[in-house]
Scaffold this active site. Structure first.
Site, PDB file in Angstrom:
ATOM      1  N   ALA A  13      39.080  -6.661 -10.280  1.00  0.00           N
ATOM      2  CA  ALA A  13      39.669  -5.232 -10.698  1.00  0.00           C
ATOM      3  C   ALA A  13      38.718  -4.231 -10.420  1.00  0.00           C
ATOM      4  O   ALA A  13      38.784  -3.035 -10.705  1.00  0.00           O
ATOM      5  CB  ALA A  13      40.002  -5.263 -11.997  1.00  0.00           C
ATOM      6  N   GLY A 130      27.430  -9.629  -5.998  1.00  0.00           N
ATOM      7  CA  GLY A 130      27.188  -9.003  -7.277  1.00  0.00           C
ATOM      8  C   GLY A 130      25.610  -9.033  -7.248  1.00  0.00           C
ATOM      9  O   GLY A 130      24.915  -9.742  -7.295  1.00  0.00           O
ATOM     10  N   ASP A 159      23.311  -4.146   4.623  1.00  0.00           N
ATOM     11  CA  ASP A 159      22.034  -3.497   5.061  1.00  0.00           C
ATOM     12  C   ASP A 159      21.838  -3.759   6.439  1.00  0.00           C
ATOM     13  O   ASP A 159      21.581  -2.587   7.266  1.00  0.00           O
ATOM     14  CB  ASP A 159      20.916  -4.336   4.348  1.00  0.00           C
ATOM     15  CG  ASP A 159      21.291  -4.359   2.918  1.00  0.00           C
ATOM     16  OD1 ASP A 159      21.128  -3.275   2.195  1.00  0.00           O
ATOM     17  OD2 ASP A 159      21.202  -5.277   2.165  1.00  0.00           O
ATOM     18  N   ARG A 162      24.325  -1.294   8.251  1.00  0.00           N
ATOM     19  CA  ARG A 162      23.635   0.063   8.269  1.00  0.00           C
ATOM     20  C   ARG A 162      22.432   0.087   9.293  1.00  0.00           C
ATOM     21  O   ARG A 162      22.686   1.417   9.844  1.00  0.00           O
ATOM     22  CB  ARG A 162      23.009   0.154   6.748  1.00  0.00           C
ATOM     23  CG  ARG A 162      24.155   0.422   5.627  1.00  0.00           C
ATOM     24  CD  ARG A 162      23.514   0.468   4.203  1.00  0.00           C
ATOM     25  NE  ARG A 162      24.328   0.712   3.280  1.00  0.00           N
ATOM     26  CZ  ARG A 162      24.258   0.189   1.939  1.00  0.00           C
ATOM     27  NH1 ARG A 162      23.316  -0.268   1.503  1.00  0.00           N
ATOM     28  NH2 ARG A 162      25.135   0.733   0.944  1.00  0.00           N
ATOM     29  N   HIS A 187      17.756  -8.201  -1.054  1.00  0.00           N
ATOM     30  CA  HIS A 187      18.791  -6.925  -1.254  1.00  0.00           C
ATOM     31  C   HIS A 187      18.329  -5.985  -2.318  1.00  0.00           C
ATOM     32  O   HIS A 187      19.026  -5.699  -3.426  1.00  0.00           O
ATOM     33  CB  HIS A 187      20.345  -7.207  -1.676  1.00  0.00           C
ATOM     34  CG  HIS A 187      21.200  -5.960  -1.635  1.00  0.00           C
ATOM     35  ND1 HIS A 187      21.674  -5.589  -0.403  1.00  0.00           N
ATOM     36  CD2 HIS A 187      21.751  -5.663  -2.697  1.00  0.00           C
ATOM     37  CE1 HIS A 187      22.285  -4.438  -0.776  1.00  0.00           C
ATOM     38  NE2 HIS A 187      22.721  -4.433  -2.332  1.00  0.00           N
TER      39      HIS A 187
HETATM   40  P1  NAX Z   1      32.457  -2.681 -10.302  1.00  0.00           P
HETATM   41  O1  NAX Z   1      32.089  -2.176 -11.594  1.00  0.00           O
HETATM   42  O2  NAX Z   1      33.636  -1.577  -9.692  1.00  0.00           O
HETATM   43  O3  NAX Z   1      33.526  -3.880 -10.418  1.00  0.00           O
HETATM   44  C1  NAX Z   1      32.795  -5.065 -10.955  1.00  0.00           C
HETATM   45  C2  NAX Z   1      33.776  -5.682 -11.640  1.00  0.00           C
HETATM   46  O4  NAX Z   1      33.310  -7.202 -12.073  1.00  0.00           O
HETATM   47  C3  NAX Z   1      34.382  -5.060 -12.866  1.00  0.00           C
HETATM   48  O5  NAX Z   1      35.957  -5.008 -12.736  1.00  0.00           O
HETATM   49  C4  NAX Z   1      33.932  -6.174 -14.061  1.00  0.00           C
HETATM   50  O6  NAX Z   1      34.829  -6.448 -15.087  1.00  0.00           O
HETATM   51  C5  NAX Z   1      33.953  -7.542 -13.259  1.00  0.00           C
HETATM   52  N1  NAX Z   1      33.112  -8.678 -13.719  1.00  0.00           N
HETATM   53  C6  NAX Z   1      32.125  -8.343 -14.783  1.00  0.00           C
HETATM   54  N2  NAX Z   1      31.536  -9.527 -15.452  1.00  0.00           N
HETATM   55  C7  NAX Z   1      32.484 -10.521 -14.881  1.00  0.00           C
HETATM   56  C8  NAX Z   1      32.591 -11.816 -14.716  1.00  0.00           C
HETATM   57  N3  NAX Z   1      31.821 -12.649 -15.629  1.00  0.00           N
HETATM   58  N4  NAX Z   1      33.530 -12.553 -14.158  1.00  0.00           N
HETATM   59  C9  NAX Z   1      34.255 -11.969 -13.420  1.00  0.00           C
HETATM   60  N5  NAX Z   1      34.421 -10.552 -13.309  1.00  0.00           N
HETATM   61  C10 NAX Z   1      33.301  -9.773 -13.886  1.00  0.00           C
HETATM   62  O7  NAX Z   1      31.576  -2.894  -9.325  1.00  0.00           O
HETATM   63  P2  NAX Z   1      31.490  -2.907  -7.773  1.00  0.00           P
HETATM   64  O8  NAX Z   1      31.219  -1.737  -7.133  1.00  0.00           O
HETATM   65  O9  NAX Z   1      32.807  -3.629  -7.085  1.00  0.00           O
HETATM   66  O10 NAX Z   1      30.326  -3.751  -7.385  1.00  0.00           O
HETATM   67  C11 NAX Z   1      30.356  -5.178  -7.539  1.00  0.00           C
HETATM   68  C12 NAX Z   1      28.647  -5.661  -7.504  1.00  0.00           C
HETATM   69  O11 NAX Z   1      28.382  -5.529  -6.230  1.00  0.00           O
HETATM   70  C13 NAX Z   1      28.032  -4.822  -8.192  1.00  0.00           C
HETATM   71  O12 NAX Z   1      26.885  -5.782  -8.832  1.00  0.00           O
HETATM   72  C14 NAX Z   1      27.054  -4.105  -6.950  1.00  0.00           C
HETATM   73  O13 NAX Z   1      25.882  -3.913  -7.571  1.00  0.00           O
HETATM   74  C15 NAX Z   1      27.206  -5.073  -6.187  1.00  0.00           C
HETATM   75  N6  NAX Z   1      26.972  -4.437  -4.654  1.00  0.00           N
HETATM   76  C16 NAX Z   1      26.267  -5.328  -3.941  1.00  0.00           C
HETATM   77  C17 NAX Z   1      25.863  -4.913  -2.457  1.00  0.00           C
HETATM   78  C18 NAX Z   1      25.395  -5.918  -1.524  1.00  0.00           C
HETATM   79  O14 NAX Z   1      25.209  -5.235  -0.451  1.00  0.00           O
HETATM   80  N7  NAX Z   1      24.857  -6.981  -1.990  1.00  0.00           N
HETATM   81  C19 NAX Z   1      26.398  -3.715  -2.026  1.00  0.00           C
HETATM   82  C20 NAX Z   1      27.646  -2.899  -2.789  1.00  0.00           C
HETATM   83  C21 NAX Z   1      27.381  -3.250  -4.368  1.00  0.00           C
HETATM   84  O15 NAX Z   1      26.523  -2.257  -4.835  1.00  0.00           O
END
Ligand code: NAX
Length: 325
Positions: A13, A130, A159, A162, A187
């Site tokens: 979501a 995540g 990255d 980019r 990262h």
């Molecule tokens: P959001 O906060 O929009 O969505 C995260 C979702 O994960 C929420 O809907 C939450 O309810 C759900 N969630 C939390 N705990 C959970 C669990 N135990 N089981 C299942 N779902 C769970 O974040 P979003 O912008 O979608 O980013 C998601 C993750 O990607 C974050 O940790 C963010 O920091 C990371 N990213 C990583 C990147 C990368 O290059 N590796 C870049 C983009 C992003 O910043």
């Protein structure tokens, strides 16, 4: 018609998934003749919002979308999956320390690693997005002892893209003219986007750009791009992160192009002196679904220092969550 392939997306979501799910359902990962089952995992309070996303997915009438499973139970979500996008994690709230974020998200990946170990396909390909992605992937690996560590990777593809885009812009060429860019390490802002082996239309990239641009503009721009996007958009990168997640998995499925490589954070085999087992971003080639770290590249003192900084940071992260390994 082929049998459907099961793909799980956690954090379904959230904002990255809001782009990712629609692209998966359109066939961008496995092609236009491969039906898929989307298995969507969320925490219980986010299930109502996820139902809205499911309505929208259904409203697209995707011919390849065979079935959608919605759950808050990891063992149901991961049952028989071939591809796992571990996107879900807790966001860092105001005033929250990085170490708190590390602890809270670490627990999530311990639970999910165990569930994957129990019920996923033995050849599952797992991409941890995540944050903190490298250490979360390490935790998942250690909690899934019956799955090979090379089933797992953490995402540094954003990255990487980019870096490719920035170099292409600087040289006034297409991104397809850029080869052999590397993002090393974690990262995080410590990551090291490296052009020493990069080529632009076959020429050495560092013979085409000034060293000052490489050191003082290129490297920090890639390192701090995520923060810049938050400043501009008020939210972290989402569509580009979803794009990178698909690009990563497509590379696993289709392999790397001849003469090129991509960046993926995988369990170190000791290459370049990086402590074995740390999930570290390396240049990799992929063939027949196997990820191979590119060996034997010359690493000068400038680069070596940056690799070491990343290794130290990842070792510190590992110490902070050692109780989960
Ligand atoms: P959001 O906060 O929009 O969505 C995260 C979702 O994960 C929420 O809907 C939450 O309810 C759900 N969630 C939390 N705990 C959970 C669990 N135990 N089981 C299942 N779902 C769970 O974040 P979003 O912008 O979608 O980013 C998601 C993750 O990607 C974050 O940790 C963010 O920091 C990371 N990213 C990583 C990147 C990368 O290059 N590796 C870049 C983009 C992003 O910043």
């Amino acid at each position: 018609m082929k049998a459907p392939v099961d793909i799980v997306v956690t954090g379904a979501a959230g904002q990255i998934s809001y782009s990712l799910l629609f692209r998966l359902a359109a066939g961008e990962l496995l092609g236009a003749d491969q039906p898929i089952v989307l298995r969507l995992l969320e925490i219980t309070p986010a299930l109502p919002a996820l139902r809205g996303v499911v309505m929208e997915l259904n409203d697209c009438a995707y011919p390849l979308l065979h079935k959608i499973v919605v759950t808050d139970q990891p063992r149901i979500a991961f049952a028989g999956v071939d591809y796992a996008f571990l996107v879900g994690a807790k966001p860092r709230n105001q005033g929250m320390l990085r170490s708190d974020l590390l602890q809270q998200n670490a627990e999530i990946f311990a639970v999910q690693g165990k569930a994957l170990n129990e019920v996923a396909n033995r050849n599952v390909k797992v991409l941890v997005t995540g944050n903190p992605a490298n250490t979360n992937a390490l935790i998942a690996i250690k909690n899934a002892p019956d799955l090979a560590p090379d089933c797992f990777a953490a995402m540094t593809m954003l990255d990487h893209t980019r870096a490719v885009s920035l170099l292409a812009g600087k040289c006034g060429v297409s991104t397809t003219d850029i080869k052999n860019v590397t993002v090393w390490g974690n990262h995080s802002c410590t990551q090291y986007p490296d052009l020493h082996h990069a080529r632009v239309k076959g020429a050495e990239a560092l013979s085409l750009v000034e060293n000052d641009w490489f050191v003082n503009e290129f490297i920090p721009t890639v390192q701090y791009r995520g923060a810049e996007i938050i400043k501009a958009r008020g939210q972290s990168s989402a569509a580009s992160a979803a794009n990178a997640a698909i690009a990563h998995m497509r590379t696993i499925v289709h392999g790397t192009a001849d003469g090129d490589w991509v960046s993926m954070a995988v369990a170190s085999d000791g290459s370049y002196g990086i402590a074995e087992g740390l999930v570290f971003s390396f240049p990799v080639t992929v063939a027949a679904g196997r990820i191979n770290i590119v060996k034997g590249l010359d690493i000068n003192d400038f680069s070596l220092q940056r690799l070491r900084n990343n290794e130290t940071e990842l070792q510190e992260e590992r110490e902070a969550i050692r109780y989960l390994l």
